[in-house]
Design an enzyme around this catalytic site. Sequence first.
Site, short mmCIF file in Angstrom:
data_model
loop_
_atom_site.label_atom_id
_atom_site.label_comp_id
_atom_site.label_asym_id
_atom_site.label_seq_id
_atom_site.Cartn_x
_atom_site.Cartn_y
_atom_site.Cartn_z
N ILE A 1 -0.95 8.61 -7.46
CA ILE A 1 0.01 8.30 -6.12
C ILE A 1 -1.12 8.08 -4.78
O ILE A 1 -1.78 9.09 -4.73
CB ILE A 1 0.91 9.08 -5.92
CG1 ILE A 1 2.09 8.44 -4.75
CG2 ILE A 1 1.02 10.48 -5.77
CD1 ILE A 1 3.26 8.89 -4.89
N CYS A 2 -0.86 7.36 -4.03
CA CYS A 2 -1.37 7.22 -2.52
C CYS A 2 -3.07 7.16 -2.62
O CYS A 2 -3.55 6.43 -3.33
CB CYS A 2 -0.82 8.32 -1.75
SG CYS A 2 -1.02 8.20 0.12
N GLY A 3 -3.54 8.49 -1.94
CA GLY A 3 -4.99 8.56 -2.06
C GLY A 3 -5.75 8.51 -3.18
O GLY A 3 -6.85 8.32 -3.44
#
Length: 218
Positions: free
Chosen positions: A107-109
């Site tokens: 998720i995300c980064g």
Amino acid sequence: MKTIYVYVLDTLADWEIGYITAEINSKRFFKRDAPLVQIKTVSYSKKAISTMGGFKIAPDCLVEEIILNEDSILLLPGADTWNEQKNSKIISISRELLSVGGTVGAICGATVAVANIGLLNDHSHTSNGIEFLEMFCPSYSGQNLYLNQSSVSDNKLITAGSTGSLLWSKQIIESLDVFESDTLEAWYNYFSTGNSNFFFKLLQTLPSNQESELSGEQ
């Protein structure tokens, strides 16, 4: 037994893993015959890390101790430190885990981290935008597989953008097969809308003993 390995690193985005860790640890909405699931925090060393929210987490095990099989799930949360070399080993492990039938959630980064080893070039996926992946991962070439959704699950790789933690958690829970399908749907609808009608629908999907224990949680 299924094992969820949550990779912990400095500046970990606490909120992105909150839904999934709370539900798996508490088992409050599990179905009667749910498979056994345990959670372990894992990192590159046994030294405690500091989350973005300032909490300290001491890892349960090291990256080398991850069991690579179809009953293992590796969760890679967002953080500002994914580009540090000490995190490279867990990214290699994520490829190995997928190759043996395990599940990887990023998720995300962390989506940039898996993009850097090419995992997003052959799986449908999402992130914080195509431009985000292109900016931080020059080798990214999976644009034709990018879906403009908050979370995407494809062949045991589950990716999400920074605002997709709820749907990401739903898809992870679904892959674990620990909720009844109507329980999971009501759970997601309640937390995504805040509509109390879904809370009562959620309770109605549970065995009577669980319903009575949870009726005061709204």
